[in-house]
Design an enzyme around this catalytic site. Structure first.
Site, mmCIF file in Angstrom:
data_model
loop_
_atom_site.group_PDB
_atom_site.id
_atom_site.type_symbol
_atom_site.label_atom_id
_atom_site.label_comp_id
_atom_site.label_asym_id
_atom_site.label_seq_id
_atom_site.Cartn_x
_atom_site.Cartn_y
_atom_site.Cartn_z
ATOM 1 C CB CYS A 134 -0.902 -0.008 1.241
ATOM 2 S SG CYS A 134 -1.914 1.487 1.420
ATOM 3 C CD GLU A 163 -1.809 -1.699 -3.797
ATOM 4 O OE1 GLU A 163 -0.819 -1.373 -4.508
ATOM 5 O OE2 GLU A 163 -1.730 -2.047 -2.619
#
Length: 240
Positions: free
Chosen positions: A2, A112
């Protein structure tokens, strides 16, 4: 992993969502649609006044990228934005925080990057950013760790944090192979309580998002530049 996320919550909405009081050092931040490593963001922790008292939740403002207490300078935090859940209990940079200083990292959603097949004439595949967020608009409670580091030159403490990750679930694995771990409200107290707990017990509290809870959609590549910030970054688009 992340590497970017969004948080637009105020201290009032975070207090309501996590029943946490403001730490004396808490700084009210503006909505941030492009939280990047080294930036400040809110985290939820718990402290005990003494052994007989129950842990009390607090909202802190911390720097993203955990700086271990033994670090010579804070730049090491640039490489410590995520901690793999599979090894977090053993890694020297994280094991002390995992044992004693666990946190919740509130987020509206996270980004992402999907590596598409190279287009004709391209040497590297183009990476398409996706925004991943709860379908019901709720606040995510990402599992995190926090740490204190003393800046001796400035004679001040730096509070920093990292986000725990795991293998992505099937319906998100097509975007990226890793994803943050989350906590459900019923597990908040056990995760945050600094009292000693076994590694298995702690890891058992962490879960991927329930199947179908999160929505993932492509967004503008403007999010690639950390200087860009605004609600337009989370608007769905056709894949570029």
């Amino acid at each position: 992993m992340c590497g970017r996320y969004a948080t637009t919550q105020t201290s009032a909405t975070l207090h309501q969502a996590f029943e946490a009081d403001l730490a004396t050092s808490f700084v009210e931040l503006e909505a941030d649609y492009n939280v990047a490593p080294t930036k400040l963001a809110p985290v939820v922790i718990a402290r005990r006044g003494d052994e007989s008292a129950s842990a009390r939740r607090e909202l802190l403002t911390a720097r993203w990228g955990l700086v271990p207490s033994w670090a010579k300078d804070p730049s090491i935090g640039n490489r410590m934005i995520n901690a793999r859940s599979e090894t977090v209990a053993d890694k020297p940079a994280f094991k002390k925080a995992f044992a004693q200083r666990r946190a919740l990292v509130p987020a509206d959603g996270y980004y992402e990057w999907y590596a598409a097949q190279p287009r004709e004439g391209e040497k590297k595949p183009a990476k398409q950013p996706f925004y991943i967020t709860p379908k019901d608009g709720s606040v995510l409670a990402m599992a995190g760790l926090y740490e204190f580091w003393k800046d001796r030159e400035a004679d001040e403490w730096v509070v920093s944090f990292t986000i725990l990750t795991t293998t992505a679930e099937d319906d998100l694995g097509h975007v990226h192979e890793r994803m943050p771990l989350f906590l459900q409200p019923q597990a908040f107290d056990e995760w945050l309580d600094p009292a000693p707990r076994s590694t298995d017990e702690l890891l058992g509290l962490l879960v991927p998002a329930a199947p179908g809870r999160l929505d993932a959609f492509p967004v503008s590549t403007a999010v690639n530049n950390v200087r860009n910030n605004g609600p337009e970054l989370i608007v769905p688009i056709a894949a570029e």
